[in-house]
Design a protein around this motif. Structure first.
Motif, PDB file in Angstrom:
ATOM      1  N   LYS A 250       0.831  -1.205   0.000  1.00  0.00           N
ATOM      2  CA  LYS A 250       0.000   0.000   0.000  1.00  0.00           C
ATOM      3  C   LYS A 250       0.864   1.252   0.000  1.00  0.00           C
ATOM      4  O   LYS A 250       0.601   2.195  -0.725  1.00  0.00           O
ATOM      5  CB  LYS A 250      -0.879   0.022   1.251  1.00  0.00           C
ATOM      6  N   SER A 251       1.949   1.236   0.819  1.00  0.00           N
ATOM      7  CA  SER A 251       2.772   2.436   0.881  1.00  0.00           C
ATOM      8  C   SER A 251       3.535   2.633  -0.428  1.00  0.00           C
ATOM      9  O   SER A 251       3.789   3.758  -0.838  1.00  0.00           O
ATOM     10  CB  SER A 251       3.702   2.422   2.094  1.00  0.00           C
ATOM     11  N   ARG A 253       2.331   2.011  -3.303  1.00  0.00           N
ATOM     12  CA  ARG A 253       1.368   2.574  -4.258  1.00  0.00           C
ATOM     13  C   ARG A 253       1.106   4.055  -3.990  1.00  0.00           C
ATOM     14  O   ARG A 253       0.577   4.762  -4.818  1.00  0.00           O
ATOM     15  CB  ARG A 253       0.041   1.828  -4.143  1.00  0.00           C
ATOM     16  N   GLY A 254       1.410   4.475  -2.760  1.00  0.00           N
ATOM     17  CA  GLY A 254       1.191   5.871  -2.376  1.00  0.00           C
ATOM     18  C   GLY A 254      -0.244   6.133  -2.002  1.00  0.00           C
ATOM     19  O   GLY A 254      -1.100   5.259  -2.133  1.00  0.00           O
ATOM     20  N   PRO A 255      -0.529   7.387  -1.522  1.00  0.00           N
ATOM     21  CA  PRO A 255      -1.889   7.691  -1.080  1.00  0.00           C
ATOM     22  C   PRO A 255      -2.872   7.679  -2.257  1.00  0.00           C
ATOM     23  O   PRO A 255      -2.488   7.956  -3.389  1.00  0.00           O
ATOM     24  CB  PRO A 255      -1.774   9.098  -0.492  1.00  0.00           C
ATOM     25  N   LYS A 256      -4.138   7.368  -1.949  1.00  0.00           N
ATOM     26  CA  LYS A 256      -5.157   7.347  -3.004  1.00  0.00           C
ATOM     27  C   LYS A 256      -5.398   8.767  -3.509  1.00  0.00           C
ATOM     28  O   LYS A 256      -5.449   9.715  -2.730  1.00  0.00           O
ATOM     29  CB  LYS A 256      -6.470   6.815  -2.411  1.00  0.00           C
ATOM     30  N   LYS A 257      -5.544   8.900  -4.844  1.00  0.00           N
ATOM     31  CA  LYS A 257      -5.824  10.243  -5.386  1.00  0.00           C
ATOM     32  C   LYS A 257      -7.285  10.556  -5.123  1.00  0.00           C
ATOM     33  O   LYS A 257      -8.150   9.682  -5.223  1.00  0.00           O
ATOM     34  CB  LYS A 257      -5.563  10.233  -6.890  1.00  0.00           C
TER      35      LYS A 257
END
Ligand code: BGC
Length: 259
Positions: A250-251, A253-257
């Motif tokens: 998850k990290s 992939r980064g924060p959800k836009k």
């Protein structure tokens, strides 16, 4: 945070819900027998049943008795040979509907012992965790970091795999006393010590609860201590592994836009 941990063994497929922050079981342990021959589709079906028993929907972790590289099995000592090259993670994800993270069973047990059990105080140096059961599993930690898939059970000693010489299955097969078994296991430990010089051996698997019966017959320069988490280590380690792997994914992939 609760995660389902599974342990795929030669005789049973076990599961329990694990609190990954404390390393404790928050459900009963549920076990179904491993199907005869332990072929992939049959095992996956039983894994599906175990998960269904818990009505579980999150990510799951499974300890598997083979070399497991990025979810794919690359050996099959005590399971059906058709596992070699199988994407075990994908197979279990499909059978359960839960994203599955799979690792070697001894690595799973070692991770649990290092975080919550006998290995807690050994954050520096080399720890060799050995699981003695149907085979001999190994998990090596260097300054607390796992070096995965070490497969010490298949180091040859006088022309024969170490696990053929001194697993718990060999002890039962030959009806050895603990002293008779310990004499064989001593040769295995001395070989490992000569090759890897660990600071400590942690003895896990089914034999760990009988440690007092045979500790007197074993001698190495390294300390020899029993595992503490008995048959829970594999389940706890698998759950922790799944939790960490999922968080890493998850990290990455980064924060959800949001827009
Ligand atoms: C397998 C290992 C496994 C160990 C304990 C060995 O035969 O090769 O991958 O960790 O048994 O189950």
């Amino acid at each position: 945070m609760e995660v389902l941990g599974l342990d795929i063994g030669g005789s049973g497929i076990k599961g329990a819900l694990i609190d990954v922050t404390t390393g404790t079981l928050v459900s009963d342990r549920f076990r179904l027998p491993t199907p005869e021959e332990a072929k992939p589709d049959d095992v996956a079906e039983v894994v599906g049943k175990v998960v269904k028993h818990f009505g579980y929907k999150g990510v799951l972790g499974a300890g598997f008795p083979a070399v497991v590289h990025h979810g794919v099995a690359y050996s099959a000592a005590n399971i059906h040979e058709s596992w070699i090259g199988k994407d075990v993670s994908a197979l279990f994800s499909k059978a359960t509907g839960c994203k599955s993270y799979v690792l070697n069973d001894a690595d799973a047990a070692g991770m649990a012992e290092m975080q919550f059990g006998a290995g807690r105080k050994y954050k520096h140096g080399v720890v060799a965790m050995l699981t003695i059961g149907t085979g001999i599993g190994s998990a090596i930690f260097i300054d607390g970091h796992l070096f995965p898939n070490t497969e010490f059970g298949h180091i040859e000693i006088r022309g024969k795999d170490a696990e053929r010489r001194a697993s718990d299955a060999a002890r039962e097969r030959k009806k050895w006393t603990w002293e008779e078994w310990a004499m064989r296991f001593q040769e295995v430990l001395s070989t490992y010590e000569k090759l890897f010089s660990p600071d400590v051996f942690i003895i896990g698997g089914g034999t760990s609860k009988y440690f007092r019966e045979y500790e007197l017959f074993l001698r190495t320069r390294a300390e020899i201590i029993p595992a503490q988490m008995l048959n829970q280590a594999g389940l706890v380690g698998a759950a922790v592994y799944a939790y960490r792997s999922n968080a890493l994914l998850k990290s990455a992939r980064g924060p959800k836009k949001t827009d």
